[in-house]
Motif scaffolding. Structure first.
Motif, PDB file in Angstrom:
ATOM      1  N   ASP A 110       5.929 -68.892 108.112  1.00  0.00           N
ATOM      2  CA  ASP A 110       7.206 -68.178 108.106  1.00  0.00           C
ATOM      3  C   ASP A 110       8.247 -68.841 109.013  1.00  0.00           C
ATOM      4  O   ASP A 110       9.403 -68.979 108.642  1.00  0.00           O
ATOM      5  CB  ASP A 110       7.003 -66.731 108.557  1.00  0.00           C
ATOM      6  CG  ASP A 110       6.018 -66.017 107.644  1.00  0.00           C
ATOM      7  OD1 ASP A 110       6.264 -65.972 106.426  1.00  0.00           O
ATOM      8  OD2 ASP A 110       4.992 -65.547 108.156  1.00  0.00           O
ATOM      9  N   MET A 113      11.711 -70.333 107.919  1.00  0.00           N
ATOM     10  CA  MET A 113      12.943 -69.778 108.493  1.00  0.00           C
ATOM     11  C   MET A 113      13.816 -70.888 109.069  1.00  0.00           C
ATOM     12  O   MET A 113      15.023 -70.924 108.838  1.00  0.00           O
ATOM     13  CB  MET A 113      12.583 -68.757 109.577  1.00  0.00           C
ATOM     14  CG  MET A 113      13.764 -67.925 110.035  1.00  0.00           C
ATOM     15  SD  MET A 113      14.461 -66.952 108.674  1.00  0.00           S
ATOM     16  CE  MET A 113      14.078 -65.293 109.234  1.00  0.00           C
ATOM     17  N   SER A 167      17.396 -72.035 107.638  1.00  0.00           N
ATOM     18  CA  SER A 167      18.551 -71.841 108.536  1.00  0.00           C
ATOM     19  C   SER A 167      19.407 -73.094 108.664  1.00  0.00           C
ATOM     20  O   SER A 167      20.461 -73.075 109.300  1.00  0.00           O
ATOM     21  CB  SER A 167      18.052 -71.411 109.925  1.00  0.00           C
ATOM     22  OG  SER A 167      17.241 -70.267 109.812  1.00  0.00           O
ATOM     23  N   ALA A 169      17.520 -73.150 116.343  1.00  0.00           N
ATOM     24  CA  ALA A 169      16.558 -72.181 116.880  1.00  0.00           C
ATOM     25  C   ALA A 169      17.202 -70.799 116.947  1.00  0.00           C
ATOM     26  O   ALA A 169      16.612 -69.799 116.532  1.00  0.00           O
ATOM     27  CB  ALA A 169      16.089 -72.630 118.259  1.00  0.00           C
ATOM     28  N   ALA A 170      18.439 -70.758 117.403  1.00  0.00           N
ATOM     29  CA  ALA A 170      19.148 -69.486 117.529  1.00  0.00           C
ATOM     30  C   ALA A 170      19.355 -68.851 116.162  1.00  0.00           C
ATOM     31  O   ALA A 170      19.058 -67.674 115.959  1.00  0.00           O
ATOM     32  CB  ALA A 170      20.492 -69.713 118.214  1.00  0.00           C
ATOM     33  N   ARG A 171      19.785 -69.671 115.202  1.00  0.00           N
ATOM     34  CA  ARG A 171      20.032 -69.139 113.849  1.00  0.00           C
ATOM     35  C   ARG A 171      18.732 -68.629 113.224  1.00  0.00           C
ATOM     36  O   ARG A 171      18.724 -67.604 112.531  1.00  0.00           O
ATOM     37  CB  ARG A 171      20.627 -70.230 112.943  1.00  0.00           C
ATOM     38  CG  ARG A 171      22.069 -70.568 113.267  1.00  0.00           C
ATOM     39  CD  ARG A 171      22.632 -71.532 112.228  1.00  0.00           C
ATOM     40  NE  ARG A 171      22.672 -70.954 110.878  1.00  0.00           N
ATOM     41  CZ  ARG A 171      22.987 -71.651 109.779  1.00  0.00           C
ATOM     42  NH1 ARG A 171      23.255 -72.947 109.873  1.00  0.00           N
ATOM     43  NH2 ARG A 171      23.022 -71.077 108.595  1.00  0.00           N
ATOM     44  N   GLY A 199      16.158 -67.620 114.823  1.00  0.00           N
ATOM     45  CA  GLY A 199      15.523 -66.562 115.613  1.00  0.00           C
ATOM     46  C   GLY A 199      14.160 -66.962 116.140  1.00  0.00           C
ATOM     47  O   GLY A 199      13.233 -66.168 116.190  1.00  0.00           O
ATOM     48  N   VAL A 200      14.009 -68.267 116.496  1.00  0.00           N
ATOM     49  CA  VAL A 200      12.746 -68.722 117.093  1.00  0.00           C
ATOM     50  C   VAL A 200      13.073 -69.494 118.375  1.00  0.00           C
ATOM     51  O   VAL A 200      14.195 -69.996 118.528  1.00  0.00           O
ATOM     52  CB  VAL A 200      11.965 -69.652 116.133  1.00  0.00           C
ATOM     53  CG1 VAL A 200      11.626 -68.922 114.837  1.00  0.00           C
ATOM     54  CG2 VAL A 200      12.765 -70.921 115.837  1.00  0.00           C
ATOM     55  N   PRO A 201      12.106 -69.592 119.304  1.00  0.00           N
ATOM     56  CA  PRO A 201      12.332 -70.385 120.529  1.00  0.00           C
ATOM     57  C   PRO A 201      12.620 -71.838 120.170  1.00  0.00           C
ATOM     58  O   PRO A 201      12.140 -72.335 119.135  1.00  0.00           O
ATOM     59  CB  PRO A 201      10.999 -70.262 121.276  1.00  0.00           C
ATOM     60  CG  PRO A 201      10.312 -69.062 120.689  1.00  0.00           C
ATOM     61  CD  PRO A 201      10.772 -68.978 119.277  1.00  0.00           C
ATOM     62  N   VAL A 202      13.379 -72.526 121.029  1.00  0.00           N
ATOM     63  CA  VAL A 202      13.754 -73.912 120.753  1.00  0.00           C
ATOM     64  C   VAL A 202      12.516 -74.798 120.585  1.00  0.00           C
ATOM     65  O   VAL A 202      12.417 -75.589 119.644  1.00  0.00           O
ATOM     66  CB  VAL A 202      14.645 -74.477 121.893  1.00  0.00           C
ATOM     67  CG1 VAL A 202      14.957 -75.950 121.619  1.00  0.00           C
ATOM     68  CG2 VAL A 202      15.944 -73.683 121.993  1.00  0.00           C
TER      69      VAL A 202
END
Lengths: 390, 390
Positions: free
Chosen positions: B331, B335, B339, B352-354, B356-359
């Motif tokens: 997933d 994602m 993104s 990462a921000a777009r 929604g996961v850590p860098v």
């Protein structure tokens, strides 16, 4: 009625973590949306995944500001935000709390909690419109056959005052929406992106008509993009928000089948329209019928109404061919008739012998056949008026 | 091996009362064919119906003479008569002794006892050929779709060395027979009339080919006419003599569906091929699938083999679309990919921000995507090599 703080918090939480996240939904249930937001912003998320997600999103902006900005758009978009405390909220979505998909490993199959809030565009009260609704879903690359069946279903359901719910996609979804619109009925498109920019663009004219006479619904904030996983997240709302779901066409790997898996797990009537076995676009439909005992094969409106309609009402008529006079013939009468020569006449005694019945029986049956106009009596015996079909 | 007296008696009894008559079959079981014939000719039938039938037939001739005449024809017809005591006799026909059709009121549904003897034309031993056989039945007024599916099934089954059994009728029956013949396989036509004059005439060329390379089978004496009730009487032999039955097309009122009712009652695999819901010729098929939990939806050879094949062997491959590299993405990777901008590049932090996961997660997933050739690293960030499909 929802407080403005609660509303803002729900919007912020929806942006902070993807809709359906169970841990967030549970926190909101325990603490309320405002305190849950507080907690998450203080890094108090109950698990690492959520903590990481929140941290990552925070790099993109301040949730409270993002929420305020989104809420401010509401009027300009001719939209409104509906929350669980509002009269408009569709109670059946609560069933998602208990939704468990067998063998769920993917995030989209596990994080299936109810929405925190819904963005709605259109005049109707959401709960009222969904109370009597059927989902019609299927392939985007639909065939002419699928489009025909979906349009007919959409039209027929709307004509019987059922709301037609779908995902607004190309193919089956669009056909179902259009069928409902053509019947002057109500149709609801549940989107996987912001209600301000319904996807796909190619259906924008359709979305405009839906917004005018039906509803556009989404969990996501305005501007949210239709990222692929979101379609599956969205599907749980289509399955839970309706009385039942009908799949019209689906290839072997299909998102529409995912909606059906959700409907089945929610114990909603799960209906599948079969198709030619020679069509790749019916493979997914046939597999559902083969693999899930809970799915029901439906061939049209009558069968669908039978599944979702109240008991006793909307029962499908049994399939019947045109009744023929010969239908009422018993075995002996049939045998007598079948034993008659195709041309010319025959005596009752000879006929009785050929038919293997007593002469008096033959005479009784011949009288009946004469009654029905299937046999005529002549001076030299009996003759067929028309040949029996084989 | 059957004695000549027994053989003659069985032929005489078949002529005296329609095949399937339970009282006659039970008498033969108790007294043997010779004494049963004796008894009936002395007016000693156990019930009025049978007594009346016998009396009526006697007006048409002397059973012993008729039988002798028929048996004398055997060699000239290139046929033989097979009786239960013969090695060739298909044992599964014995299941007809216990066949009970739910709600049976019509004579043809009640009188379903095993045949007393079978007339056979063709080189193969009957029992051996039926041991590994599948019935393919359906509508006479078949559509191009049905004919295509039946031909493919007949071909495929014969190609896997399964005998294809059907009724020799126009439409689906003929298509199944032809498919088997084209595969150079064995096919059996079970007739509702004498093997000397297969019905319908229009298929006589087909019947000749079947007689050469397969088998023509009938319970009736040479010269017997295909009276309408006889098709239903015949159907029990098709259902009982095979490992399973497949229905390809059937209208709402259909004789083929009757064969399926018999197969279901006999607990033989009962398979139905769905079709377009817009086709009147699939209405009967869909009704069977809706009304009988024991029927199995099949879409082709693989599914049929799965039903009739030995356990573990001939299992149908699960329906699958072409595997794509993206199938193995989890997933987060999905994602991240979804993104990314469709054009131009993006930095890992923004991405990462777009997503929604850590860098660090974004970087790990980007490496994977690069591995798969879905993403390319450029001086100023990451870019899609091809757009994700939605």
């Amino acid at each position: 009625m929802t407080s403005i703080e609660d509303l803002h918090a729900r919007v912020a939480l929806t942006w902070l973590a993807e809709p359906g996240t169970r841990s967030v939904h549970q926190l909101v249930g325990r603490l309320g949306a405002v305190d849950t937001l507080e907690l998450l912003l203080d890094g108090g998320a109950p698990d690492d995944t959520l903590r990481a997600t929140v941290a990552a999103r925070l790099e993109a902006g301040d949730p409270r500001a993002v929420a305020a900005e989104a809420v401010a758009l509401v009027d300009r978009l001719g939209a409104r935000i509906v929350c669980p405390a509002d009269d408009e909220w569709p109670a059946p979505l609560g069933d998602l709390e208990r939704l468990e998909l067998p063998g769920a490993t993917r995030k989209v199959d596990r994080e299936t909690a109810p929405p925190l809030c819904l963005w709605v565009r259109g005049g109707w009260p959401l709960a009222e419109v969904l109370d009597r609704s059927v989902a019609v879903v299927g392939a985007r690359a639909a065939t002419g056959y699928g489009v025909h069946v979906a349009t007919e279903l959409g039209y027929g359901l709307a004509d019987r005052e059922w709301t037609v719910v779908s995902g607004g996609a190309f193919g089956i979804d669009a056909a179902a929406h259009r069928g409902a619109l053509n019947a002057g009925g109500v149709t609801v498109a549940v989107l996987a992106c912001g209600v301000d920019r319904p996807y796909p663009m190619g259906n924008s004219a359709l979305f405009d008509r839906i917004a005018e006479t039906g509803l556009l619904v989404s969990e996501w904030l305005p501007g949210a993009e239709p990222l692929r996983p979101r379609f599956l997240v969205r599907n749980r709302v289509i399955a839970a928000g309706t009385r039942g779901s009908v799949l019209v066409e689906a290839a072997a790997r299909s998102g529409a089948a995912q909606t059906m898996h959700r409907a089945i797990a929610l114990r909603r009537p799960s209906m599948v329209v079969p198709g030619p076995v020679t069509s790749a676009l019916s493979v997914g439909a046939h597999e559902l019928l083969r693999e899930y005992g809970d799915t029901r094969l439906v061939t049209g409106l009558a069968h669908v109404l039978e599944e979702v309609g109240r008991i006793g009402v909307d029962l499908a008529p049994p399939a019947r061919g045109a009744a023929r006079p010969t239908d009422i013939l018993d075995d002996e009468a049939t045998m007598v008739r079948e034993s008659m020569p195709r041309r010319g006449t025959v005596g009752a005694d000879v006929l009785a012998a050929r038919a293997g019945v007593p002469v008096r029986t033959a005479l009784r049956k011949l009288a009946l056949l004469e009654e029905l106009g299937l046999v005529a009596r002549r001076d030299d015996g009996y003759a067929l008026t028309r040949p029996p079909s084989r």
